[in-house]
Write a protein that holds these residues in place. Structure first.
Motif, PDB file in Angstrom:
ATOM      1  N   LEU A  51       0.824  -1.205   0.000  1.00 51.93           N
ATOM      2  CA  LEU A  51       0.000   0.000   0.000  1.00 51.93           C
ATOM      3  C   LEU A  51       0.858   1.255   0.000  1.00 51.93           C
ATOM      4  CD1 LEU A  51      -2.008  -2.230   0.884  1.00 51.93           C
ATOM      5  CD2 LEU A  51      -3.094  -0.532   2.359  1.00 51.93           C
ATOM      6  N   GLY A  52       0.319   2.331  -0.562  1.00 51.84           N
ATOM      7  CA  GLY A  52       0.933   3.633  -0.402  1.00 51.84           C
ATOM      8  C   GLY A  52       0.631   4.171   0.986  1.00 51.84           C
ATOM      9  N   LEU A  53       1.345   5.206   1.372  1.00 52.47           N
ATOM     10  CA  LEU A  53       1.107   5.824   2.681  1.00 52.47           C
ATOM     11  C   LEU A  53       0.061   6.925   2.596  1.00 52.47           C
ATOM     12  CD1 LEU A  53       1.958   6.261   5.679  1.00 52.47           C
ATOM     13  CD2 LEU A  53       3.603   7.945   4.823  1.00 52.47           C
ATOM     14  N   ASN A  54       0.130   7.706   1.539  1.00 52.63           N
ATOM     15  CA  ASN A  54      -0.678   8.921   1.435  1.00 52.63           C
ATOM     16  C   ASN A  54      -1.979   8.689   0.669  1.00 52.63           C
ATOM     17  OD1 ASN A  54       1.250  10.925   2.616  1.00 52.63           O
ATOM     18  ND2 ASN A  54       2.551  10.093   0.984  1.00 52.63           N
ATOM     19  N   PRO A  55      -2.944   9.596   0.795  1.00 51.78           N
ATOM     20  CA  PRO A  55      -4.149   9.506  -0.043  1.00 51.78           C
ATOM     21  C   PRO A  55      -3.757   9.398  -1.513  1.00 51.78           C
ATOM     22  CG  PRO A  55      -4.417  11.229   1.608  1.00 51.78           C
ATOM     23  CD  PRO A  55      -2.986  10.767   1.691  1.00 51.78           C
ATOM     24  N   HIS A  56      -4.462   8.550  -2.263  1.00 49.41           N
ATOM     25  CA  HIS A  56      -4.198   8.327  -3.690  1.00 49.41           C
ATOM     26  C   HIS A  56      -2.782   7.805  -3.931  1.00 49.41           C
ATOM     27  CE1 HIS A  56      -7.477  11.507  -4.831  1.00 49.41           C
ATOM     28  NE2 HIS A  56      -7.843  10.745  -3.813  1.00 49.41           N
TER      29      HIS A  56
ATOM     30  N   LEU B 187       2.417  14.506  -5.662  1.00 48.81           N
ATOM     31  CA  LEU B 187       1.572  15.684  -5.422  1.00 48.81           C
ATOM     32  C   LEU B 187       1.035  15.708  -3.992  1.00 48.81           C
ATOM     33  CD1 LEU B 187      -0.461  15.777  -8.772  1.00 48.81           C
ATOM     34  CD2 LEU B 187       1.433  17.271  -8.082  1.00 48.81           C
ATOM     35  N   ILE B 188       0.873  14.504  -3.398  1.00 48.33           N
ATOM     36  CA  ILE B 188       0.348  14.422  -2.030  1.00 48.33           C
ATOM     37  C   ILE B 188       1.347  13.622  -1.209  1.00 48.33           C
ATOM     38  CG2 ILE B 188      -1.673  13.876  -0.610  1.00 48.33           C
ATOM     39  CD1 ILE B 188      -3.315  13.601  -3.166  1.00 48.33           C
ATOM     40  N   GLY B 189       2.518  14.166  -0.977  1.00 49.41           N
ATOM     41  CA  GLY B 189       3.535  13.485  -0.184  1.00 49.41           C
ATOM     42  C   GLY B 189       4.604  12.833  -1.038  1.00 49.41           C
ATOM     43  N   GLN B 190       5.780  12.698  -0.446  1.00 52.85           N
ATOM     44  CA  GLN B 190       6.949  12.202  -1.176  1.00 52.85           C
ATOM     45  C   GLN B 190       7.342  10.764  -0.820  1.00 52.85           C
ATOM     46  OE1 GLN B 190       8.807  14.188  -3.501  1.00 52.85           O
ATOM     47  NE2 GLN B 190       6.901  15.346  -3.317  1.00 52.85           N
ATOM     48  N   GLU B 191       6.705  10.182   0.205  1.00 52.38           N
ATOM     49  CA  GLU B 191       7.163   8.890   0.705  1.00 52.38           C
ATOM     50  C   GLU B 191       7.177   7.807  -0.370  1.00 52.38           C
ATOM     51  OE1 GLU B 191       5.855  11.145   4.336  1.00 52.38           O
ATOM     52  OE2 GLU B 191       5.052  10.831   2.309  1.00 52.38           O
ATOM     53  N   GLU B 192       6.148   7.759  -1.175  1.00 53.76           N
ATOM     54  CA  GLU B 192       6.079   6.720  -2.211  1.00 53.76           C
ATOM     55  C   GLU B 192       7.230   6.840  -3.210  1.00 53.76           C
ATOM     56  OE1 GLU B 192       2.045   7.128  -0.466  1.00 53.76           O
ATOM     57  OE2 GLU B 192       3.503   8.567  -1.259  1.00 53.76           O
ATOM     58  N   LEU B 193       7.591   8.071  -3.546  1.00 51.33           N
ATOM     59  CA  LEU B 193       8.683   8.290  -4.500  1.00 51.33           C
ATOM     60  C   LEU B 193      10.031   7.863  -3.918  1.00 51.33           C
ATOM     61  CD1 LEU B 193       7.740  11.780  -5.989  1.00 51.33           C
ATOM     62  CD2 LEU B 193       7.255   9.506  -6.925  1.00 51.33           C
TER      63      LEU B 193
END
Length: 317
Positions: A194-199, A205-211
């Motif tokens: 799962l991602g951490l942030n919404p969407h 655009l909504i947080g950098q953790e996934e990148l």
């Protein structure tokens, strides 16, 4: 091999642990090639002891050390005056020394652990301390889907700083351990992260953790031969249509995984498996439920699952 030795700890004396364990053992009955050891209070309910006696020949001892000397097809009943936290510690040491093959635990409150003089915050911390294991993850196996938590009992405000590529990669490795113990058809399915942030961050655009996590995570998984998909959008990941697509979900924080898991499985199924320790430990996926202590209304299905999984994993260990 000789009989598997499976130790059951019944948790808080004023919780539902002994009730659900007695009900689960009564439902399962004696298991071929398995010897059960049952920790319980000296003052445990006679009603549930009689329930056990309907299915088992019970030998009463006052320590696990004494119980390990018992040979034969008996339920070894450890009537103990010690703290339930000590039952867990003694059992974990026996597992670590390979004196027993698995442990399944009923709910144990953090208050009980503290009152025993331990600094550990929960079962997992006791197990980590005994086994000298740094990375342990909570896994949850259910009838509908399975979940592994990348982080445990952290305040939400601290989740992001504890999430790194290496932390999530370790969780994926342990999720793969769970995947390899599933039914053959499920072992072929990918692990969903799962991602951490919404969407799932919307490409930054909504947080950098996934990148920061996922490009390296994909390379890591490929290198280790682990099929993964992600980051999945958290609010859609647990739609029923997705349950059969994935072997295991890796949730990035506690409630992200456990709200859907417990909402879907309720008290009808579900077992907690400690991943990363060098022995088998399973547990119920619910708490002590002290509000219904003594009312004979507790659902034992999760404990039944925990015992079944302990036997299954011990046979494969």
């Amino acid at each position: 091999m000789s009989n598997l030795k499976v130790v059951l700890t019944t948790g808080d004396i004023d919780g539902i642990g002994f009730e659900v364990t007695a009900k689960a053992l009564h439902k399962l009955g004696p298991q071929k090639g398995v010897q059960f050891f049952l920790w319980r209070s000296e003052n445990a309910s006679a009603k549930y002891l009689k329930m056990l006696d309907q299915k088992f020949t019970r030998i009463v001892v006052d320590s696990l050390e004494e119980g390990l000397k018992v040979e034969g097809p008996y339920l070894v009943d450890i009537a103990s005056e010690n703290s339930p936290a000590e039952w867990v510690e003694v059992t974990a040491k026996a597992c670590f020394k390979k004196q027993v093959h698995a442990m399944a635990t009923a709910p144990l409150s953090k208050t009980s652990i503290k009152e025993a003089g331990f600094k550990d915050l929960g079962h997992t911390d006791i197990l980590k301390r005994i086994s000298k294991t740094k990375h342990v993850h909570m896994g949850f196996a259910g009838d509908k889907f399975n979940v592994v938590l990348a982080t445990g009992h952290l305040p939400v405000s601290k989740v992001s700083k504890h999430l790194s590529f290496s932390a999530v990669a370790e969780a994926v490795l342990h999720a793969n351990q769970l995947r390899e113990n599933l039914a053959i058809a499920d072992r072929k399915k990918p692990i969903a992260v799962l991602g951490l942030n919404p969407h799932a961050g919307e490409d930054g655009l909504i947080g950098q953790e996934e990148l920061l996590i996922f490009p390296n995570l994909r390379s890591f998984a490929k290198e280790h031969g682990i099929p993964i998909e992600g980051p999945l959008v958290p609010d859609a990941a647990f739609f029923p249509v997705n349950w059969k697509k994935y072997s295991v979900y890796v949730a990035l924080y506690h409630d992200q995984g456990l709200i859907p898991f417990k909402m879907i499985h309720g008290q009808d199924s579900g077992v907690h498996i400690s991943l990363g320790i060098p022995f088998v430990r399973t547990s119920v996926d619910h708490g002590t439920a002290k509000d219904i202590f003594g009312k004979n209304t507790a659902n034992a299905n999760s404990m039944t699952d925990a015992i079944r999984w302990a036997i299954k994993l011990a046979r494969q260990h």
